[in-house]
Design an enzyme around this catalytic site. Structure first.
Site, PDB file in Angstrom:
ATOM      1  CE  LYS A 266       7.501  -7.661 -17.492  1.00  0.00           C
ATOM      2  NZ  LYS A 266       7.559  -8.530 -16.310  1.00  0.00           N
TER       3      LYS A 266
ATOM      4  CD  GLU B 199      10.259 -10.588 -17.440  1.00  0.00           C
ATOM      5  OE1 GLU B 199       9.908  -9.392 -17.409  1.00  0.00           O
ATOM      6  OE2 GLU B 199      10.190 -11.330 -16.442  1.00  0.00           O
TER       7      GLU B 199
ATOM      8  CD1 TRP C   7      -2.588  -4.973  -4.733  1.00  0.00           C
ATOM      9  CD2 TRP C   7      -1.885  -6.082  -2.922  1.00  0.00           C
ATOM     10  NE1 TRP C   7      -2.360  -6.285  -5.101  1.00  0.00           N
ATOM     11  CE2 TRP C   7      -1.929  -6.989  -4.004  1.00  0.00           C
ATOM     12  CE3 TRP C   7      -1.470  -6.554  -1.675  1.00  0.00           C
ATOM     13  CZ2 TRP C   7      -1.577  -8.323  -3.884  1.00  0.00           C
ATOM     14  CZ3 TRP C   7      -1.126  -7.892  -1.548  1.00  0.00           C
ATOM     15  CH2 TRP C   7      -1.167  -8.757  -2.640  1.00  0.00           C
TER      16      TRP C   7
ATOM     17  CG  ASN D  80       2.918  -0.552   3.002  1.00  0.00           C
ATOM     18  OD1 ASN D  80       2.316  -1.542   2.599  1.00  0.00           O
ATOM     19  ND2 ASN D  80       4.132  -0.237   2.597  1.00  0.00           N
ATOM     20  N   GLY D  81       1.611  -2.755   5.213  1.00  0.00           N
ATOM     21  CA  GLY D  81       2.221  -3.929   5.825  1.00  0.00           C
ATOM     22  C   GLY D  81       1.181  -4.919   6.291  1.00  0.00           C
TER      23      GLY D  81
ATOM     24  CB  CYS E 120      -0.906   0.016   1.227  1.00  0.00           C
ATOM     25  SG  CYS E 120      -1.872  -1.492   1.442  1.00  0.00           S
TER      26      CYS E 120
ATOM     27  CE  LYS F  84       7.577  -1.291 -10.714  1.00  0.00           C
ATOM     28  NZ  LYS F  84       7.755  -1.996 -11.985  1.00  0.00           N
TER      29      LYS F  84
ATOM     30  NE  ARG G 121       4.432   1.776  -1.744  1.00  0.00           N
ATOM     31  CZ  ARG G 121       5.699   1.434  -1.549  1.00  0.00           C
ATOM     32  NH1 ARG G 121       6.628   1.905  -2.350  1.00  0.00           N
ATOM     33  NH2 ARG G 121       6.034   0.612  -0.582  1.00  0.00           N
TER      34      ARG G 121
ATOM     35  CD  GLU H 133       3.895  -9.240 -14.297  1.00  0.00           C
ATOM     36  OE1 GLU H 133       4.164  -8.807 -13.160  1.00  0.00           O
ATOM     37  OE2 GLU H 133       4.602  -9.000 -15.296  1.00  0.00           O
TER      38      GLU H 133
ATOM     39  CG  HIS I 188      11.017 -34.814 -20.913  1.00  0.00           C
ATOM     40  ND1 HIS I 188      11.245 -36.178 -20.906  1.00  0.00           N
ATOM     41  CD2 HIS I 188      12.122 -34.251 -21.462  1.00  0.00           C
ATOM     42  CE1 HIS I 188      12.443 -36.425 -21.407  1.00  0.00           C
ATOM     43  NE2 HIS I 188      12.995 -35.274 -21.761  1.00  0.00           N
TER      44      HIS I 188
END
Length: 609
Positions: A486, A482, A74, A99-100, A2, A604, A27, A489, A505
């Protein structure tokens, strides 16, 4: 994850709070709110959704105050509802932003209920507000009440607190989550990130673990975790407001993708100036690096994939064994430690909680040498590390990392070559060649960016799909990882990545005409192996989308689409091939109409577990 901001001034601080929250929205963006002291009441405005909705409400309600706190959320504890939005208020007297995560919130909640407190939210933060109120009733000293409160909290927090009858005070505390104090003229501020207060001041103090701050309009007093008065260093931020604006771009992700030639050039500049010298990583590196017996890289998400790429470089160029671990896994297992291994942490923000805790765990096991690769100066992880390499990516606002990733790769490449040099494995001729390859890298990346119209045409095809497979081999397998990350996401298309040799496999069972398969196919020693793996896909009716080097001699055919990136750039090829997979994800997300910069459920700076 947050964002918090607070201000105490002799002017209306609501515009400062709102502007700060807009800049902190990366955030968290589930909900937002502000609270200010307004005469004989705490006035609060909260809204589910983006900061802009909350801003409209503050204007409509004529919110005005000289002391206030704000928050963009968030969600962790409790759903996305207005009662769960911050700030939280206790008995109309105490307001808190946080925040936390408070790990012992259930225990404290039961205790407070027994004391007669009623809870209006499902959050852990409301516990903080009621605890502060409880201790403030015992003794009307707000700073002391906050100090007693945080001593009873288990977990991570950055908090800001105001009280109705304390119009000249703003209290803050930090443990495990970033928090700084901004110093103005006759006004002062708190924030999770310097970007939130740049319009008011560039002079900042970064709080350390366990610090508590007593803030007035005219000054700041701090105590440390042992309740001792302490002074922290003053820093003048060099972050520009222009770097935090969109400019001519539609999204921050688009802007940051196109900023990569400059970000890489700026990061490479230090290497070109100094050569591959140990001093790139700090004054102690020259004595330390030659004594190393191995490297262990700790990181999360995109930074973890950068670490996987570095493993190939470090072992092949430097001849040093290298392990790469997900930080959140490493910190919770019984790890074997060799104090002669260098711990390398990678974090864009320098505040990633899992990575920070993994570093602490490594040190507890006896590791004494740690290198931080980070994009934010004076953040927590670099401060806890003996060696530091700061990338020069500039502010990265989009949740999906782009320029931070490619500049991390440059930093890790510099580490690999430097280790090889101090160990006598890299000759002067090889060093000159590597420097020349770095020098030409931004131009190759710009060439890859010029492929955007072709990649956009591919993205329109991907937009209708629900699944995708990414394949790579060797150095380029992490780039496939990556690319899949992306795509999932920001477009919400389910995507997986595999080493191409692993197709037979298991993953080959998924391949059919509805499963697009993206192949990273540089013109390296594994190219013929990759071509064989592609034939396995075509034989099962799969449709191939191949990113091939200009000199790879691929030709298009039915079910095989090819985009040619620049000629093979050697060992730095993963940096160039990162560009097209970023563009593919970006344009697929646009085609699907998703929120590119703020994908659902993500934020983020990951400062919670």
């Amino acid at each position: 994850m947050c964002g918090i901001v607070g201000a105490i001034a002799s002017r209306n601080v609501v515009p400062v709070l709102v502007d700060g929250l807009k800049r902190l929205e990366y955030r968290g963006y589930d909900s937002a709110g502000v609270a200010v002291l307004a005469g004989d009441e705490i006035r609060r405005v909260r809204r589910v959704g983006r900061v802009a909705e909350m801003e409209s409400a503050t204007v409509a309600e004529g919110l005005d105050g000289q002391v206030g706190i704000g928050h963009t959320r968030w969600a962790t504890h409790g759903g996305v509802t207005e009662p769960n939005a911050h700030p939280h208020v206790s008995h109309g007297q105490i307001a808190v932003v946080h925040n936390g995560i408070i790990e012992n919130h259930e225990e404290q909640r039961e205790r407070l209920r027994a004391l007669g407190y009623r809870f209006e939210s499902q959050t852990d933060t409301e516990v903080i507000a009621h605890l502060v109120h409880h201790y403030y009733q015992t003794s009307p000293d707000l700073f002391a009440a906050v100090r007693r409160t945080v001593r009873e909290l288990t977990g991570a927090y950055a908090i800001g607190v105001i009280a109705l009858d304390r119009p000249d005070e703003l209290i803050c505390a930090r443990m495990g989550c970033p928090l700084l104090v901004g110093l103005g003229e006759g006004e002062n501020f708190i924030a999770s990130d310097v970007s939130a207060i740049l319009s008011a001041t560039r002079r900042v103090i970064f709080l350390e673990e366990g610090d508590l701050g007593y803030i007035t309009r005219d000054g700041v007093k701090l105590i440390d975790k042992d309740d001792q008065p302490v002074e922290r260093a003053l820093h003048v931020s060099d972050v520009s407001l222009a770097s935090l604006e969109l400019g001519p771009y539609s999204h921050f992700m688009q802007k940051e993708i196109h900023e990569q030639p400059k970000a890489l050039s700026d990061t490479i500049e230090a290497v070109l100036d100094a050569g591959f010298s140990a001093e790139l990583f700090g004054p102690n590196a020259a004595a330390l690096l030659p004594t190393l017996e191995g490297v262990k890289i700790l990181a999360c998400g995109t930074s973890y994939y950068a670490g996987l790429t570095a493993k190939y470089w470090i072992e092949s160029i430097a001849g040093v064994p290298c392990d790469v671990e997900i930080a959140s896994e490493y910190r919770y297992r019984d790890a074997w430690a060799n104090p002669k291994h260098l711990i390398v942490t990678i974090s864009q923000s320098g505040e990633t909680l899992d990575t920070m805790e993994a570093l602490k765990y490594a040190k507890s096991l006896g590791h004494t040498a740690a290198l931080s690769i980070c994009n934010v100066r004076e953040s927590a992880i670099p401060r806890a590390s003996e060696l530091v390499f700061y990338t020069r990516a500039g502010a990265e606002i989009g949740v999906a990392s782009t320029k931070a990733f490619t500049t991390q790769l440059v930093a890790l490449f510099a580490l690999a070559v430097t280790l090889g040099k101090v160990r006598g494995r890299v000759s002067d001729e090889q060093q000159a060649q590597f420097l020349d390859e770095l020098r030409h890298l931004p131009g190759s990346v710009q060439h890859a960016l010029n492929l955007e119209p072709q990649i956009k045409a591919w993205a329109d095809k991907f937009a209708a799909k629900n699944d995708a497979l990414f394949l790579g081999r060797g150095l380029h397998y992490p780039i496939a990882l990556e690319g899949a990350l992306k795509l999932k996401e920001i477009s919400y298309i389910h995507a997986e990545a595999y080493p191409a040799g692993e197709l037979k496999h298991g993953p080959l069972a998924l391949v059919d005409s509805n499963m697009p398969v993206v192949v990273i196919a540089p013109n390296d020693s594994l190219l013929e192996k990759v071509k064989s793996n592609m034939q396995e896909v075509r034989a099962r009716g799969g449709e191939l989308f191949v990113f091939a080097d200009l000199d790879s001699h691929f030709s298009e055919s039915e079910g095989v689409h090819v985009i040619r990136t620049p000629r093979h750039v050697g060992v730095l090829s993963p940096v160039v091939h990162a560009i097209p997979v970023q563009l593919l994800a970006y344009h697929a997300a646009l085609a699907r109409g998703t929120d590119v910069d703020k994908p659902r459920n993500l934020a983020k700076s990951v400062t919670v577990e």
